[in-house]
Write a protein that holds these residues in place. Structure first.
Motif, PDB file in Angstrom:
ATOM      1  N   GLN A 132       1.777   0.916  -5.648  1.00 33.71           N
ATOM      2  CA  GLN A 132       2.421   0.122  -4.601  1.00 33.71           C
ATOM      3  C   GLN A 132       1.534   0.016  -3.361  1.00 33.71           C
ATOM      4  O   GLN A 132       1.544  -0.986  -2.655  1.00 33.71           O
ATOM      5  CB  GLN A 132       3.791   0.708  -4.268  1.00 33.71           C
ATOM      6  N   GLY A 133       0.752   1.031  -3.110  1.00 29.86           N
ATOM      7  CA  GLY A 133      -0.154   1.018  -1.962  1.00 29.86           C
ATOM      8  C   GLY A 133      -1.290   0.014  -2.088  1.00 29.86           C
ATOM      9  O   GLY A 133      -2.009  -0.227  -1.117  1.00 29.86           O
ATOM     10  N   ASP A 134      -1.451  -0.565  -3.264  1.00 29.54           N
ATOM     11  CA  ASP A 134      -2.477  -1.588  -3.453  1.00 29.54           C
ATOM     12  C   ASP A 134      -2.019  -2.951  -2.957  1.00 29.54           C
ATOM     13  O   ASP A 134      -2.819  -3.889  -2.869  1.00 29.54           O
ATOM     14  CB  ASP A 134      -2.865  -1.708  -4.930  1.00 29.54           C
ATOM     15  N   SER A 135      -0.738  -3.078  -2.652  1.00 28.91           N
ATOM     16  CA  SER A 135      -0.211  -4.356  -2.169  1.00 28.91           C
ATOM     17  C   SER A 135      -0.916  -4.742  -0.873  1.00 28.91           C
ATOM     18  O   SER A 135      -0.936  -3.976   0.095  1.00 28.91           O
ATOM     19  CB  SER A 135       1.288  -4.262  -1.928  1.00 28.91           C
ATOM     20  N   ALA A 136      -1.523  -5.905  -0.867  1.00 26.85           N
ATOM     21  CA  ALA A 136      -2.329  -6.352   0.277  1.00 26.85           C
ATOM     22  C   ALA A 136      -2.837  -7.753  -0.011  1.00 26.85           C
ATOM     23  O   ALA A 136      -2.635  -8.288  -1.104  1.00 26.85           O
ATOM     24  CB  ALA A 136      -3.512  -5.423   0.511  1.00 26.85           C
TER      25      ALA A 136
END
Lengths: 116, 112
Positions: free
Chosen positions: A84-88
């Motif tokens: 989820q932290g790759d969302s960008a």
């Protein structure tokens, strides 16, 4: 349009899946850069190429990220086992060679990744 | 490590007034300082840049000043207009290669 293009423009994926993005630079530009931008932040350097050679990769980039530019033209950025932290927004930019000085980087429209 | 600090993070000015955004950098070997403008939902675009052999550069309503001794550079926008509303990023390269480090950005609001 002879500018930098990126594909896809939007990608929604489930956590754990692999995704691949493509960037086509301006044709005479032999430098190509990948950045990541999250909301409210400036573009964060990921990696860059001169022709087909990958010259630097950010220390912040995990081993799940890999980039290629096999023929010195288009480039791909792959993220394995997305989190989820790759969302960008993933931005690509290209420029002419610097040869000791710097030249303007032209940005593509970006690929917005959402990891569910 | 290399770092570019930018402030303020948000700036509101009355239409017609001037806006100033400031950045500092850490790598004393840096010699190129671009400023990018990013409108909502669009890609960053270069608006002006300066190289370290000059102290100031001007392009119509936009100017950039550089103080290499203090390692800071500033963007000045005069006679601001509604279309100046955007996020502005400063950037500086590391001295060793062409990696560009961006500041966190300044969101400029032009008030009617």
């Amino acid at each position: 349009d002879t500018g930098v293009s990126q594909d896809p423009r939007h990608k929604i994926t489930k956590r754990g899946q692999n995704v691949t993005f493509r960037c086509d630079p301006i044709s005479e530009h032999n430098r190509l850069y990948w950045y990541r931008q999250t909301l409210g932040q400036g573009p964060e350097f990921l990696t860059y190429f001169q022709n087909e050679a990958q010259l630097e990769k950010s220390r912040l980039l995990s081993d799940r990220f890999s980039a290629e530019r096999p023929k010195g033209s288009f480039s791909t950025l792959e993220i394995q086992r997305t989190e989820q932290g790759d969302s960008a927004m993933y931005l690509c930019a290209s420029s002419l060679p610097g040869q000791g000085s710097y030249n303007e980087q032209f940005f593509g429209p970006g690929t917005r990744l959402t990891v569910l | 490590g290399e770092n570019v600090e930018q402030h303020p993070s948000t700036l509101s000015v009355q239409e017609g007034d001037s806006a100033v955004i400031k950045c500092t950098y850490s790598d004393s070997a840096s010699n190129y300082f671009p400023w990018y403008k990013q409108e909502l939902g669009k890609r960053p675009q270069l608006i002006i840049d300066i190289r370290s052999n000059v102290g100031e550069k001007k392009d119509q309503r936009i100017a950039v000043t550089l103080n290499k001794t203090a390692k800071h550079f500033s963007l000045h926008i005069t006679e601001t207009q509604p279309e100046d509303s955007a996020v502005y990023f400063c950037a500086a390269p590391t001295g060793r290669d062409d990696k560009i480090i961006f500041g966190k950005g300044t969101r400029l609001h032009i008030l009617p």
